[in-house]
Design a protein around this motif. Structure first.
Motif, PDB file in Angstrom:
ATOM      1  N   ARG A  23       0.814  -1.218   0.000  1.00  0.00           N
ATOM      2  CA  ARG A  23       0.000   0.000   0.000  1.00  0.00           C
ATOM      3  C   ARG A  23       0.850   1.271   0.000  1.00  0.00           C
ATOM      4  O   ARG A  23       0.331   2.369   0.088  1.00  0.00           O
ATOM      5  CB  ARG A  23      -0.925   0.008   1.218  1.00  0.00           C
ATOM      6  N   ASP A 185      -6.782  -0.724   7.114  1.00  0.00           N
ATOM      7  CA  ASP A 185      -7.927   0.126   6.752  1.00  0.00           C
ATOM      8  C   ASP A 185      -8.295   1.054   7.918  1.00  0.00           C
ATOM      9  O   ASP A 185      -8.602   2.232   7.710  1.00  0.00           O
ATOM     10  CB  ASP A 185      -9.154  -0.734   6.401  1.00  0.00           C
ATOM     11  N   GLU A 188      -5.698   3.858   7.876  1.00  0.00           N
ATOM     12  CA  GLU A 188      -5.775   4.747   6.704  1.00  0.00           C
ATOM     13  C   GLU A 188      -7.081   5.536   6.680  1.00  0.00           C
ATOM     14  O   GLU A 188      -7.111   6.705   6.304  1.00  0.00           O
ATOM     15  CB  GLU A 188      -5.684   3.911   5.413  1.00  0.00           C
ATOM     16  N   GLN A 189      -8.173   4.878   7.070  1.00  0.00           N
ATOM     17  CA  GLN A 189      -9.495   5.526   6.972  1.00  0.00           C
ATOM     18  C   GLN A 189      -9.899   6.229   8.267  1.00  0.00           C
ATOM     19  O   GLN A 189     -11.020   6.706   8.395  1.00  0.00           O
ATOM     20  CB  GLN A 189     -10.544   4.474   6.578  1.00  0.00           C
ATOM     21  N   LYS A 190      -8.972   6.244   9.247  1.00  0.00           N
ATOM     22  CA  LYS A 190      -9.231   6.905  10.541  1.00  0.00           C
ATOM     23  C   LYS A 190     -10.567   6.450  11.130  1.00  0.00           C
ATOM     24  O   LYS A 190     -11.380   7.268  11.556  1.00  0.00           O
ATOM     25  CB  LYS A 190      -9.198   8.433  10.376  1.00  0.00           C
ATOM     26  N   LYS A 191     -10.755   5.126  11.169  1.00  0.00           N
ATOM     27  CA  LYS A 191     -12.024   4.572  11.643  1.00  0.00           C
ATOM     28  C   LYS A 191     -11.861   3.840  12.974  1.00  0.00           C
ATOM     29  O   LYS A 191     -10.786   3.400  13.313  1.00  0.00           O
ATOM     30  CB  LYS A 191     -12.562   3.571  10.607  1.00  0.00           C
TER      31      LYS A 191
END
Ligand SMILES: NC(=O)c1ccc[n+]([C@@H]2O[C@H](COP(=O)([O-])OP(=O)(O)OC[C@H]3O[C@@H](n4cnc5c(N)ncnc54)[C@H](OP(=O)(O)O)[C@@H]3O)[C@@H](O)[C@H]2O)c1
Length: 201
Positions: A23, A185, A188-191
């Motif tokens: 990535r 994820d 990267e997606q700040k979840k």
């Protein structure tokens, strides 16, 4: 991003490293035996250290964007405080280094339900340690995400279902590749900040 991986020589940790490189991230693999990392990449740095040593971790963690931990005891039936001790050292080291984001692996057996109670009983030493780890992480003052997968497999897929504060329905297994994908994820997606997340196939 600059990512710091604990447990990078493990079956899930290796997937985290490989997928993170694919990535485009820069990785520091923090391991007790550097010789077991055979992968070579100009974006991969291997640092030898002990996952329960706060000072070693604090020195190495500085200047990273996030920490991912796929640490696990090699012998799950033996009493161990590895996960708890490493969580304590890691959270303290992160506070000292000013790194806030932590995604860490736990286990779906902590969710309610009879099958989980049976797994928890069989693996009671490991589960006790893993629950103690979760407590340390939740009280560590960081932006944490705790991932709770069910039985891990070597299957070749990276998709997963996820659910905050609960296990996905009828999710009895998940590939290690998919666990790695979820962990990356989340960063990267700040979840899933400050959340326990059930993940499954
Ligand atoms: N197996 C399952 O079905 C399952 C299900 C749900 C959750 N989980 C959780 O997922 C996590 C990862 O599982 P996995 O199967 O990928 O693990 P694994 O292949 O057994 O790898 C464990 C990693 O932890 C490291 N480690 C073990 N003892 C250590 C110690 N004393 N000091 C420093 N590092 C140490 C190992 O390093 P070395 O290479 O140096 O030994 C390795 O990198 C575990 O925490 C486990 O509880 C597993």
């Amino acid at each position: 991003m600059k990512l710091f991986v604990i447990g990078a020589t493990g079956r899930t940790g290796r997937e985290v490293v490989q997928q993170a490189l694919a990535r485009g991230h820069h990785i520091t693999a923090f391991v007790r035996s550097p010789e077991s990392i055979t992968l070579r990449d100009k974006r991969l740095t291997v640092v030898k250290g002990n996952a329960t040593d706060e000072n070693q971790l604090a020195e190495a963690i500085r200047n990273h964007d996030a920490v991912l931990s796929a640490l696990g005891p090699r012998e799950v039936f033996k009493p161990s405080s590895l996960l708890h001790d490493s969580a304590l050292a890691t959270t303290h080291a992160m506070q000292r280094s000013g790194v806030k984001r932590l995604v860490i692996l736990s286990a779906a057996a902590h969710f309610p339900g009879i099958p989980n109670r049976i797994v928890s009983l069989i693996l009671r030493n490991h589960m006790r340690d893993s629950l103690a780890m979760e407590e340390v992480v939740q009280n560590g003052g960081l932006d944490w995400t705790i991932a709770r997968p069910p039985r891990l497999t070597e299957q070749d897929y990276t998709t997963y279902r996820s659910r905050e504060d609960a296990a996905p329905k009828m999710g009895f297994s998940l590939s290690r590749k998919a666990v790695a994908a979820f962990m990356l994820d989340a960063i990267e997606q700040k979840k899933h900040f400050h959340k326990i997340v059930g993940i499954a196939k």
